[in-house]
Design a protein around this motif. Structure first.
Motif, PDB file in Angstrom:
ATOM      1  N   THR A 303      27.156 -22.759 -35.787  1.00 56.01           N
ATOM      2  CA  THR A 303      26.068 -23.717 -35.600  1.00 56.01           C
ATOM      3  C   THR A 303      24.836 -23.088 -34.930  1.00 56.01           C
ATOM      4  O   THR A 303      23.790 -22.953 -35.543  1.00 56.01           O
ATOM      5  N   ILE A 304      24.976 -22.723 -33.652  1.00 58.84           N
ATOM      6  CA  ILE A 304      23.831 -22.220 -32.880  1.00 58.84           C
ATOM      7  C   ILE A 304      23.979 -20.719 -32.646  1.00 58.84           C
ATOM      8  O   ILE A 304      24.994 -20.253 -32.119  1.00 58.84           O
ATOM      9  N   LEU A 305      22.950 -19.981 -33.037  1.00 59.39           N
ATOM     10  CA  LEU A 305      22.942 -18.531 -32.861  1.00 59.39           C
ATOM     11  C   LEU A 305      22.045 -18.177 -31.677  1.00 59.39           C
ATOM     12  O   LEU A 305      20.892 -18.613 -31.595  1.00 59.39           O
ATOM     13  N   ASN A 306      22.561 -17.389 -30.761  1.00 53.27           N
ATOM     14  CA  ASN A 306      21.784 -16.875 -29.639  1.00 53.27           C
ATOM     15  C   ASN A 306      21.199 -15.513 -30.003  1.00 53.27           C
ATOM     16  O   ASN A 306      21.904 -14.640 -30.533  1.00 53.27           O
ATOM     17  N   ILE A 307      19.918 -15.339 -29.714  1.00 51.38           N
ATOM     18  CA  ILE A 307      19.232 -14.076 -30.030  1.00 51.38           C
ATOM     19  C   ILE A 307      18.568 -13.553 -28.774  1.00 51.38           C
ATOM     20  O   ILE A 307      17.869 -14.288 -28.068  1.00 51.38           O
ATOM     21  N   GLU A 308      18.794 -12.278 -28.487  1.00 54.16           N
ATOM     22  CA  GLU A 308      18.113 -11.600 -27.383  1.00 54.16           C
ATOM     23  C   GLU A 308      17.443 -10.350 -27.933  1.00 54.16           C
ATOM     24  O   GLU A 308      18.076  -9.537 -28.616  1.00 54.16           O
ATOM     25  N   ILE A 309      16.144 -10.217 -27.650  1.00 52.90           N
ATOM     26  CA  ILE A 309      15.372  -9.096 -28.196  1.00 52.90           C
ATOM     27  C   ILE A 309      14.663  -8.348 -27.066  1.00 52.90           C
ATOM     28  O   ILE A 309      14.457  -8.897 -25.976  1.00 52.90           O
ATOM     29  N   PRO A 310      14.265  -7.116 -27.285  1.00 58.49           N
ATOM     30  CA  PRO A 310      13.485  -6.385 -26.283  1.00 58.49           C
ATOM     31  C   PRO A 310      12.050  -6.891 -26.238  1.00 58.49           C
ATOM     32  O   PRO A 310      11.575  -7.567 -27.173  1.00 58.49           O
ATOM     33  N   ASP A 311      11.355  -6.574 -25.180  1.00 53.79           N
ATOM     34  CA  ASP A 311       9.959  -7.007 -25.032  1.00 53.79           C
ATOM     35  C   ASP A 311       9.084  -6.542 -26.189  1.00 53.79           C
ATOM     36  O   ASP A 311       8.101  -7.217 -26.547  1.00 53.79           O
ATOM     37  N   ASP A 312       9.451  -5.404 -26.795  1.00 54.34           N
ATOM     38  CA  ASP A 312       8.632  -4.844 -27.876  1.00 54.34           C
ATOM     39  C   ASP A 312       8.456  -5.801 -29.039  1.00 54.34           C
ATOM     40  O   ASP A 312       7.453  -5.742 -29.757  1.00 54.34           O
ATOM     41  N   LEU A 313       9.444  -6.695 -29.243  1.00 57.10           N
ATOM     42  CA  LEU A 313       9.406  -7.571 -30.408  1.00 57.10           C
ATOM     43  C   LEU A 313       8.866  -8.967 -30.121  1.00 57.10           C
ATOM     44  O   LEU A 313       8.715  -9.768 -31.052  1.00 57.10           O
ATOM     45  N   VAL A 314       8.594  -9.284 -28.886  1.00 57.33           N
ATOM     46  CA  VAL A 314       8.022 -10.593 -28.560  1.00 57.33           C
ATOM     47  C   VAL A 314       6.649 -10.711 -29.222  1.00 57.33           C
ATOM     48  O   VAL A 314       5.822  -9.806 -29.127  1.00 57.33           O
ATOM     49  N   GLY A 315       6.446 -11.807 -29.911  1.00 58.62           N
ATOM     50  CA  GLY A 315       5.221 -11.998 -30.678  1.00 58.62           C
ATOM     51  C   GLY A 315       5.386 -11.633 -32.139  1.00 58.62           C
ATOM     52  O   GLY A 315       4.487 -11.863 -32.947  1.00 58.62           O
TER      53      GLY A 315
END
Length: 371
Positions: A303-315
């Protein structure tokens, strides 16, 4: 000296000059032909083509460049192939057609009892840096005596090892279909066909229905030869397109001058390259981070997927693709380093999450399971 003798001497000088000129001009001016060759490039994604410095006097055809751009293979004969084929006989003296170097080809061994014998072999050129050109050919371990070998094509396992490598030997059955596939979200097929003027040219066609390999759109002209090379000769066709993963196209051009007196040194075939202005998606600069810098969980997910990314990909953006390359829904915006995504509407199966910000890309595999 009377006027009659002057006229006689001038006539002899003129005839001698014309004779010398005809001898000097009996063969194509290869440096001028190669440096002045002109092409019409219709695909605006590409710069003007460049001849590859690896070219030699012999016939380089059946070109194949690996997708990493570091290895190039060619079918090779050290002769003017077209002229030789027109006069072909197994034991014909190939010396008049010869244009070296031999590059390891055995011109003695043959089953026909000929004094000499010419055939094709596979040669290769390597480079470790794709920003520099290929500089020289070398023989391969595929060289055989008296057989016609060519059509080299392979799939790399890593930078040093081929997982699959195929080639043809002897005269074979195929006529060089010249198909190359490339994927930039959609699949594209690159191939050769005659243009409106009857000259062999390179086209591309897009796959219209994902997964349907018979659903190709209208062909689009990528590059064609110009009719003339100034006053020096002609381009008779281009072909053998292969693409690197960032979209550069290697191809061969056949040119020469059939209007001159020599019938044994008329045509040549050389490797050229069409460099792409902006790399395609498959060759973008991948994010140089450790694997733990991006995380998707749980995986498999229901159902719900958690995603964590590095600062480089924000935006940046997240696009989700199925196994056929179809994008599922609208893209998602990377608004924070931690996000939650509802995937309940996705049918169960395997997907790919493509994270992109400008030229930085990271791809993660996701498995969706039904509740």
């Amino acid at each position: 000296m009377n006027s009659k003798n002057k006229l006689y001497i001038n006539t002899l000088f003129t005839l001698f000059f014309l004779f010398v000129s005809s001898v000097l001009l009996a063969q194509p001016n290869w440096p001028a032909i190669k440096s002045n060759a002109l092409f019409n490039v219709y695909d605006t994604n590409y710069y003007a083509p460049e001849i590859q410095p690896v070219n030699v006097g012999g016939w380089e055809d059946g070109l194949y460049m690996t997708r990493d751009g570091k290895h190039m293979f060619s079918t090779y004969l050290p002769i003017d192939l077209f002229s030789w084929v027109g006069d072909f006989d197994p034991c014909i003296d190939f010396d008049p057609y010869y244009r070296g170097p031999l590059l390891g080809i055995d011109t003695v061994t043959n089953p026909y009892g000929c004094g000499n014998y010419i055939h094709s072999d596979i040669i290769m050129s390597n480079r470790t840096d794709t920003s520099v050109p290929f500089t020289h050919w070398q023989p391969t371990n595929l060289i055989h005596s008296y057989t016609f070998d060519g059509g080299a094509c392979g799939v790399l396992l890593n930078s040093d090892t081929f997982d699959v490598f195929i080639f043809t030997s002897d005269l074979g059955e195929g006529n060089g279909v010249d198909l190359m596939f490339s994927r930039n979200v959609h699949w594209w097929m690159y191939f050769c066909a005659n243009n409106a003027g009857g000259l062999h040219s390179i086209y591309k066609s897009r796959q219209m229905i994902p997964g349907d390999w018979d659903s190709w759109g209208a062909k689009e002209l990528v590059i064609e030869p110009a009719d003339l090379i100034g006053t020096d000769g002609f381009i008779y066709g281009v072909g053998e397109p292969t693409l690197t993963e960032w979209g550069d196209i290697s191809f061969v051009a056949i040119y020469g001058n059939h209007l001159l007196a020599d019938t044994t040194d008329v045509f040549d075939c050389d490797p050229w390259i069409l460099k792409r202005k902006t790399p395609v998606i498959t060759s973008v600069n991948y994010l140089n981070t450790e694997k733990q810098d991006i995380a998707i969980y749980p995986n498999p997910v229901e159902t719900i997927l958690n995603i964590e990314i590095p600062d480089d990909l924000v935006g940046g953006e997240i696009h989700i693709y199925d196994m056929l390359g179809n994008q599922t829904g609208a893209y998602l915006k990377c608004t924070n380093i931690k996000m939650k995504v509802d995937v309940m509407d996705l049918p169960h199966g395997t997907y790919f999450l493509r994270f992109q910000k400008q030229n930085t890309v990271l791809v993660e595999k996701l498995i969706v399971e039904s509740e």
